[in-house]
Design a protein around this motif. Structure first.
Motif, PDB file in Angstrom:
ATOM      1  N   LEU A 172      41.656  32.820  36.174  1.00 12.18           N
ATOM      2  CA  LEU A 172      42.561  34.213  35.788  1.00 12.18           C
ATOM      3  C   LEU A 172      41.957  35.455  36.429  1.00 12.18           C
ATOM      4  O   LEU A 172      42.533  36.352  36.983  1.00 12.18           O
ATOM      5  N   LYS A 173      40.386  35.356  36.699  1.00 11.60           N
ATOM      6  CA  LYS A 173      39.746  36.419  37.299  1.00 11.60           C
ATOM      7  C   LYS A 173      40.256  36.568  38.852  1.00 11.60           C
ATOM      8  O   LYS A 173      40.655  37.651  39.444  1.00 11.60           O
ATOM      9  N   GLY A 174      40.760  35.460  39.463  1.00 10.39           N
ATOM     10  CA  GLY A 174      41.201  35.303  40.663  1.00 10.39           C
ATOM     11  C   GLY A 174      42.503  35.917  40.905  1.00 10.39           C
ATOM     12  O   GLY A 174      42.804  36.395  42.159  1.00 10.39           O
ATOM     13  N   ILE A 175      43.186  35.917  39.893  1.00  8.07           N
ATOM     14  CA  ILE A 175      44.461  36.519  39.954  1.00  8.07           C
ATOM     15  C   ILE A 175      44.526  38.097  40.326  1.00  8.07           C
ATOM     16  O   ILE A 175      45.070  38.739  41.153  1.00  8.07           O
ATOM     17  N   LEU A 176      43.153  38.593  39.763  1.00  7.68           N
ATOM     18  CA  LEU A 176      43.148  39.949  40.023  1.00  7.68           C
ATOM     19  C   LEU A 176      42.333  40.405  41.167  1.00  7.68           C
ATOM     20  O   LEU A 176      42.628  41.570  42.016  1.00  7.68           O
ATOM     21  N   THR A 177      41.279  39.534  41.553  1.00  8.23           N
ATOM     22  CA  THR A 177      40.812  39.771  42.864  1.00  8.23           C
ATOM     23  C   THR A 177      41.446  39.370  44.242  1.00  8.23           C
ATOM     24  O   THR A 177      41.447  40.126  45.114  1.00  8.23           O
TER      25      THR A 177
END
Length: 337
Positions: free
Chosen positions: A314-319
């Motif tokens: 989920l964090k990777g979607i933003l980064t």
């Protein structure tokens, strides 16, 4: 004097390709440790495409300072999060997910390669290696990787070695009395894949087998110094002979007592749920004598990996940004066919 951990990790470095050094030259140099992993770095069955994306991890002392320099040097690598400033990026890295900040699908046209790189602070990497707080980078370092820059930190060297020992203790608790060398390295590799929600889609279901089969020699070389410390508990004969381990409950208790802190705490919580509250030593002793000890441990680790893999993805979607995340997912799915 070179530490045992340094020898352990140094031993898997073989004529590192100059391309890695050219890639590293394009980044701020204030990092303390770097390794490459994945199908573009180590052989995997059915995945010998020379255009596979290279995965890198940069370990840094100061995330704030490193991202500040990298945003100035390579702004196009970042999503819109860079506009919130290096302080936000560093905090987002260290306080969310598995404490790694990834930039993905970075094209280095002059090298004709595409890379994905993660940034982690040394304190967070050491925490995962020692305690398996997320079993994320610790899991990647259970397998042979390409060390591009060796660390000079005795603390990190010791943590790298401790992580390998923990993997052996865990695999022996899961395996039966008799097993093959392949079974052993499969069990180790599977620790950080069983429970990973990405294995339900976007990843080849035979990924662990495809990693282990072509790399038995590399696994053997990586774990040889560690296994010398386990001769009392397991017999690893040379050749294709079967391995044998001691399954006495007191031996299991020894392995359980040597597990990283987070799995131990989760075992205690699981065991005490809805029952009388026992302390850690009493719980671990009870689990050692329980026939379902391997089942309990597998479930504990699956839950741990599931949680960290979901949070980090989920964090990777933003980064990465939405479009890059979509492209990355499509690439992963396409590799399955």
């Amino acid at each position: 004097m070179v530490s045992t951990a340094a020898k352990t990790f140094g031993s898997i470095i073989r004529d590192v390709s100059p391309i890695y050094y050219r890639i590293l030259s394009k980044f701020p140099q204030n990092f303390t440790f770097c390794f490459a992993y994945g199908s573009a770095v180590k052989p995997q069955v059915g995945n010998q495409n020379k255009h596979n994306m290279i995965d890198l991890i940069y370990c840094v002392d100061n995330s704030y300072r490193w991202h500040g320099s990298n945003i100035e040097q390579n702004p196009s690598h970042y999503s819109a999060l860079r506009f919130l400033g290096k302080g936000f990026v560093a905090r987002f890295q260290e306080n969310w997910g598995a404490k790694v900040y990834f930039n993905t699908l970075v094209e280095l046209k002059e090298e004709n390669v595409t890379i994905k790189y993660g940034v982690v602070s040394q304190k967070d990497l050491v925490g995962d290696l020692l305690d398996w707080t997320d079993l994320y980078l610790a899991g990647r370092l259970h397998k042979p990787v390409e060390i591009i820059k060796q660390t000079n930190s005795s603390q990190l060297q010791s943590a790298l070695q401790s992580n390998l020992r923990s993997a052996v203790h865990t695999a022996l608790l899961i395996l039966p009395e008799t097993f093959s060398e392949y079974d052993f390295y499969f069990a180790i590799s599977n620790l950080s894949y069983a429970g990973d929600f990405r294995m339900t889609f976007g990843e080849n279901k035979n990924k662990v087998r495809n990693i282990v089969q072509p790399q038995l020699v590399n696994f053997r070389e990586l774990y040889r110094p560690i296994l010398q410390q386990f001769h009392t508990y397991v017999d690893f004969p040379s050749g294709d002979a079967q391995c044998h381990q001691d399954l006495h409950p007191e031996t299991k208790l020894h392995h359980l007592m040597q597990l990283p802190m987070v799995p131990q705490q989760r075992i205690v919580k699981f065991w005490n749920h809805g029952g009388p509250q026992q302390d850690m030593e009493d719980v671990l002793r009870a689990v050692a004598y329980d026939i379902d000890c391997p089942v309990i441990l597998r479930q504990i680790l699956k839950d741990l990996v599931w949680q960290s893999s979901v949070r980090q993805s989920l964090k990777g979607i933003l980064t990465a940004g939405f479009l890059k995340s979509l492209r990355y997912s499509v690439k992963k799915i396409a590799k399955m066919f």
